[in-house]
Motif scaffolding. Structure first.
Motif, short mmCIF file in Angstrom:
data_model
loop_
_atom_site.label_atom_id
_atom_site.label_comp_id
_atom_site.label_asym_id
_atom_site.label_seq_id
_atom_site.Cartn_x
_atom_site.Cartn_y
_atom_site.Cartn_z
N CYS A 12 0.81 -1.22 0.00
CA CYS A 12 0.00 0.00 0.00
C CYS A 12 0.84 1.27 0.00
N SER A 13 2.11 1.16 0.38
CA SER A 13 3.01 2.31 0.33
C SER A 13 3.21 2.82 -1.09
N LEU A 14 2.86 2.01 -2.10
CA LEU A 14 2.93 2.48 -3.47
C LEU A 14 2.08 3.73 -3.67
N ALA A 15 0.95 3.80 -3.00
CA ALA A 15 0.10 5.00 -3.11
C ALA A 15 0.85 6.24 -2.65
N SER A 16 1.68 6.09 -1.61
CA SER A 16 2.46 7.23 -1.11
C SER A 16 3.55 7.62 -2.10
N ARG A 17 4.19 6.63 -2.72
CA ARG A 17 5.18 6.94 -3.75
C ARG A 17 4.51 7.69 -4.90
N ILE A 18 3.34 7.22 -5.31
CA ILE A 18 2.60 7.90 -6.39
C ILE A 18 2.32 9.34 -6.00
N ALA A 19 1.86 9.56 -4.78
CA ALA A 19 1.55 10.92 -4.33
C ALA A 19 2.79 11.80 -4.35
N LEU A 20 3.91 11.28 -3.86
CA LEU A 20 5.15 12.06 -3.86
C LEU A 20 5.56 12.42 -5.29
N MET A 21 5.47 11.47 -6.19
CA MET A 21 5.88 11.72 -7.56
C MET A 21 4.90 12.66 -8.26
N GLU A 22 3.62 12.51 -8.02
CA GLU A 22 2.63 13.42 -8.61
C GLU A 22 2.82 14.84 -8.09
N ALA A 23 3.24 14.96 -6.83
CA ALA A 23 3.45 16.29 -6.25
C ALA A 23 4.81 16.87 -6.60
N GLY A 24 5.67 16.08 -7.19
CA GLY A 24 7.02 16.55 -7.52
C GLY A 24 7.90 16.73 -6.31
N ILE A 25 7.70 15.90 -5.29
CA ILE A 25 8.46 16.01 -4.05
C ILE A 25 9.56 14.95 -4.04
N GLU A 26 10.79 15.37 -3.85
CA GLU A 26 11.90 14.42 -3.74
C GLU A 26 11.87 13.77 -2.36
N ALA A 27 12.23 12.52 -2.33
CA ALA A 27 12.26 11.78 -1.07
C ALA A 27 13.31 10.69 -1.16
N ARG A 28 13.76 10.24 -0.01
CA ARG A 28 14.62 9.06 0.05
C ARG A 28 13.70 7.87 0.30
N TYR A 29 13.82 6.86 -0.54
CA TYR A 29 12.98 5.68 -0.42
C TYR A 29 13.79 4.55 0.20
N ARG A 30 13.27 4.00 1.31
CA ARG A 30 13.98 2.95 2.03
C ARG A 30 13.12 1.69 2.05
N LEU A 31 13.67 0.64 1.49
CA LEU A 31 12.93 -0.60 1.33
C LEU A 31 12.92 -1.37 2.65
N ALA A 32 11.73 -1.55 3.19
CA ALA A 32 11.57 -2.30 4.45
C ALA A 32 10.87 -3.61 4.13
N HIS A 33 11.50 -4.72 4.52
CA HIS A 33 10.90 -6.03 4.28
C HIS A 33 9.83 -6.26 5.35
N ILE A 34 8.57 -6.23 4.95
CA ILE A 34 7.49 -6.25 5.94
C ILE A 34 7.28 -7.63 6.55
N TRP A 35 7.84 -8.68 5.95
CA TRP A 35 7.72 -10.01 6.55
C TRP A 35 8.90 -10.29 7.47
N LYS A 36 10.09 -9.92 7.04
CA LYS A 36 11.29 -10.15 7.85
C LYS A 36 11.56 -9.02 8.85
N LYS A 37 10.83 -7.91 8.69
CA LYS A 37 10.99 -6.74 9.57
C LYS A 37 12.42 -6.21 9.55
N LYS A 38 12.96 -6.12 8.34
CA LYS A 38 14.31 -5.59 8.16
C LYS A 38 14.29 -4.44 7.16
N VAL A 39 15.13 -3.42 7.42
CA VAL A 39 15.37 -2.36 6.44
C VAL A 39 16.53 -2.83 5.59
N LEU A 40 16.29 -3.02 4.31
CA LEU A 40 17.24 -3.78 3.50
C LEU A 40 18.50 -3.02 3.14
#
Length: 209
Positions: free
Chosen positions: A11-39
């Motif tokens: 569901c975080s894809l919706a937030s990425r879409i919003a950031l890109m539609e708004a033209g807002i730069e962000a750092r994207y950090r991939l979190a493994h939601i099953w292993k609970k690790k920031v990759l």
């Protein structure tokens, strides 16, 4: 700079879409939601958010914001000129909140049951029936309009657009709602939406469950 903790095609894809539609730069950090690790550094995702779920938006002041509806509205309000959310006190603002709530509780959460949580066929079939009822509500609303709120794309469309991508995993066939297929295709044809989906589909191939 904002940071968004995400998992590809969640569901975080919706937030990425919003950031890109708004033209807002962000750092994207991939979190493994099953292993609970920031990759990117193998750190414990639960130390970021005890909920262990995405999205998690790290604000400019270092505070965290979670839950899709809140994150999407925050992003939209950073760029009010983008029209991603009606302004405060506009009656349509409450329509936006209405649809964000509906998609989150009645469609998003509903398809998790037959997809991930229920094991027996009877429970899955019952869950799919409930999803179908909720999807029918959205389909009826979109029968004579292009977007969920007002006459333009908002973060509510980012949320529903994502949910429609995932419904197939729950065994829900959109063919019975032609207006939703047209809506889904219209949303996905937006350049920033298409780009966001492409990024996450590629990333999904690199993540080991």
């Amino acid at each position: 700079m904002l940071q968004l903790y995400f998992y590809p095609m969640a569901c975080s894809l919706a937030s990425r879409i919003a950031l890109m539609e708004a033209g807002i730069e962000a750092r994207y950090r991939l979190a493994h939601i099953w292993k609970k690790k920031v990759l990117d550094d193998d750190s414990d995702f639960l130390t970021v958010s005890s909920k262990g779920a995405v999205p998690v938006l790290v604000l400019e002041n270092g505070e965290l914001l979670t839950e899709t509806a809140a994150v999407l509205q925050y992003i939209a309000d950073l760029r009010p000129e983008s029209g991603l959310a009606p302004p405060h006190r506009d009656p349509d603002r409450y329509r936006l909140q209405e649809w964000l709530s509906f998609v989150g509780s009645e469609i998003h959460k509903a398809f998790l049951f037959p997809t991930f949580w229920y094991k027996d066929d009877a429970s899955k079939a019952s869950a799919r029936e409930r999803i179908g009822q909720s999807v029918s509500v959205a389909a009826a609303h979109l029968s004579n309009r292009d977007y969920l709120v007002g006459d333009r794309f908002t973060v509510a469309d980012a949320h529903l657009g994502w949910a429609l991508l995932l419904l197939g995993r729950a065994g829900v066939d959109l063919a019975q709602w032609p207006q939703l297929i047209a809506y889904r295709d219209r949303i996905q044809a937006r350049p920033q939406v298409k780009a966001a989906i492409g990024i996450e589909m590629q990333l999904l191939k690199t993540v080991k469950v």
